[in-house]
Write a protein that holds these residues in place. Structure first.
Motif, PDB file in Angstrom:
ATOM      1  N   ASP A   1      -2.587   8.482   2.385  1.00 62.18           N
ATOM      2  CA  ASP A   1      -3.773   8.410   1.542  1.00 62.18           C
ATOM      3  C   ASP A   1      -4.294   9.833   1.318  1.00 62.18           C
ATOM      4  O   ASP A   1      -4.690  10.510   2.274  1.00 62.18           O
ATOM      5  CB  ASP A   1      -4.842   7.561   2.236  1.00 62.18           C
ATOM      6  CG  ASP A   1      -6.070   7.339   1.374  1.00 62.18           C
ATOM      7  OD1 ASP A   1      -6.254   8.065   0.388  1.00 62.18           O
ATOM      8  OD2 ASP A   1      -6.862   6.430   1.697  1.00 62.18           O
TER       9      ASP A   1
ATOM     10  N   TRP B   1       1.070   4.227  -2.864  1.00 63.59           N
ATOM     11  CA  TRP B   1       0.898   5.658  -2.579  1.00 63.59           C
ATOM     12  C   TRP B   1       2.091   6.459  -3.067  1.00 63.59           C
ATOM     13  O   TRP B   1       1.937   7.533  -3.650  1.00 63.59           O
ATOM     14  CB  TRP B   1       0.749   5.877  -1.077  1.00 63.59           C
ATOM     15  CG  TRP B   1      -0.555   5.492  -0.485  1.00 63.59           C
ATOM     16  CD1 TRP B   1      -1.748   5.306  -1.119  1.00 63.59           C
ATOM     17  CD2 TRP B   1      -0.797   5.258   0.904  1.00 63.59           C
ATOM     18  NE1 TRP B   1      -2.716   4.962  -0.217  1.00 63.59           N
ATOM     19  CE2 TRP B   1      -2.169   4.934   1.031  1.00 63.59           C
ATOM     20  CE3 TRP B   1      -0.001   5.286   2.052  1.00 63.59           C
ATOM     21  CZ2 TRP B   1      -2.754   4.641   2.264  1.00 63.59           C
ATOM     22  CZ3 TRP B   1      -0.562   5.000   3.281  1.00 63.59           C
ATOM     23  CH2 TRP B   1      -1.928   4.672   3.384  1.00 63.59           C
TER      24      TRP B   1
ATOM     25  N   THR C   1       0.832  -1.206   0.000  1.00 62.30           N
ATOM     26  CA  THR C   1       0.000   0.000   0.000  1.00 62.30           C
ATOM     27  C   THR C   1       0.863   1.251   0.000  1.00 62.30           C
ATOM     28  O   THR C   1       0.626   2.203  -0.760  1.00 62.30           O
ATOM     29  CB  THR C   1      -0.934  -0.003   1.218  1.00 62.30           C
ATOM     30  OG1 THR C   1      -1.825  -1.117   1.142  1.00 62.30           O
ATOM     31  CG2 THR C   1      -1.753   1.283   1.288  1.00 62.30           C
TER      32      THR C   1
END
Length: 373
Positions: free
Chosen positions: A263, A195, A191
């Motif tokens: 995020d 990003w 993840t």
């Protein structure tokens, strides 16, 4: 003085242990900069598994290792610091009082030139080759997190107040907010890398994770763990998912910050800044002396730092045509890049242009604002 050059797989366990011992004692011997994880044997060996030409020079006196010099070498004798471009600390790890002749060292290593861009302090024999020094901000937590936070409030009161208020707001509005300092889930690392790749593209920068060797190196270091060295993935969770993450490298006393990202959907909470404060708190509890934020002009680094180290860039050369050719090829690009990076009147327009290019690459609508003159 005996100088031997090894391939990474040829380095003995005894030599690795001696290298680690020099780093562990560095802060007691007046050379805390040598404890940086990028100067560790684990980092050099990991790069050696991903890139060709990695070599490790061991200098011995009376049969005992007193210095370790990792580098990368091409067939023509062009040498570079291990991991040049992604390494935030470079140089020779050595015992107190050890000195060396740069020309003799390059000759023994079969190098016409050795290039670096994050040379740490205390490398005086390379000093005349260092073309320019750059600040590398750090967060000191050796006296505990509360002391660090008090210093931050004194130095950057508005920043500290705003960041802590955003954290309280996140705690009120999101569910299940938690921080994991040493996350072992590979999915969280994936993840973070996703990003970061998106951030590189969005801001017009080159995507480092598009290079398979860098992605492979990070994954490898994520699984590297010992008492003296580890890859550390720190994650801030909210609403049952990661909202900010960071992957860096740790020795006993230094946490080297490397790849942070968050995020964008949670940008209004500044989750990356909250993450760094939680990292500082956890690192202080683990006995870490400071977090090294790394060279580079970033607003968040200026806000979080308590002081700055200095790293240098340049090259050491012998009288050799390969060295002359390398400098002729590399010097103009490096001088131009540094002129832009260190001068706000040049950096800010260049940064805006890169972000506009990044938006185009990402398929977003671009609104061009007039540039102030």
């Amino acid at each position: 003085m005996d100088i031997s050059v090894y391939r990474p797989g040829e380095l003995s366990g005894a030599d690795r242990a001696a290298w680690t011992a020099l780093q562990s004692k560095a802060h007691l011997q007046g050379s805390p900069h040598l404890a940086n994880p990028f100067l560790s044997p684990e980092f050099a060996l990991a790069v050696g598994r991903c890139r060709r030409g990695v070599r490790i020079t061991v200098v011995r006196e009376q049969g005992e290792p007193v210095a370790f010099f990792p580098f990368q070498r091409t067939a023509t004798g062009v040498g570079r610091a291990v991991g040049l471009g992604i390494s935030d600390a470079q140089g020779i790890v050595h015992r107190p009082g050890f000195t060396w002749d740069a020309q003799e060292l390059l000759r023994a290593c079969g190098l016409a030139v050795w290039e670096f861009d994050h040379l740490v302090a205390g490398q005086e024999p390379f000093g005349t080759a260092a073309a320019k020094g750059f600040p590398s901000p750090v967060m000191d937590v050796d006296q505990g997190y509360e002391t660090y936070l008090a210093r931050l409030r004194e130095r950057s009161p508005k920043f500290t107040r705003t960041t802590l208020a955003k954290e309280r707001r996140l705690l009120r509005t999101a569910s299940g907010v938690r921080y994991v300092h040493d996350e072992r889930d590979p999915a969280a690392l994936s993840t973070l890398m996703g990003w970061k790749s998106a951030q590189y593209r969005r801001t017009g920068r080159s995507d480092r994770f598009a290079h398979e060797w860098i992605a492979g190196l990070v994954r490898q270091l994520f699984h590297t763990r010992s008492e003296s060295f580890a890859g550390v993935l720190s994650v801030l969770y909210a609403d049952g998912k990661p909202v900010a993450a960071h992957f860096g490298l740790r020795t006993e006393r230094v946490l080297a910050c490397w790849f942070p990202a968050y995020d964008p959907e949670y940008a209004k909470y500044s989750p990356g800044l909250i993450l760094h404060l939680r990292m500082a708190e956890a690192a202080a509890a683990d006995g870490v002396a400071h977090l090294d934020l790394g060279r580079g002009q970033k607003e968040y680094k200026d806000s979080l730092k308590t002081r700055e180290l200095t790293v240098s860039e340049g090259w050491v050369t012998r009288r050799h045509p390969v060295a002359v050719g390398h400098r002729v090829r590399r010097a103009p690009a490096r001088a131009l890049r540094n002129a832009v990076v260190t001068r706000p009147e040049l950096f800010e327009p260049a940064d805006r242009l890169l972000k506009k290019i990044g938006k185009i690459r990402s398929g977003a609508t671009v609104t061009v604002k007039p540039t102030k003159t």
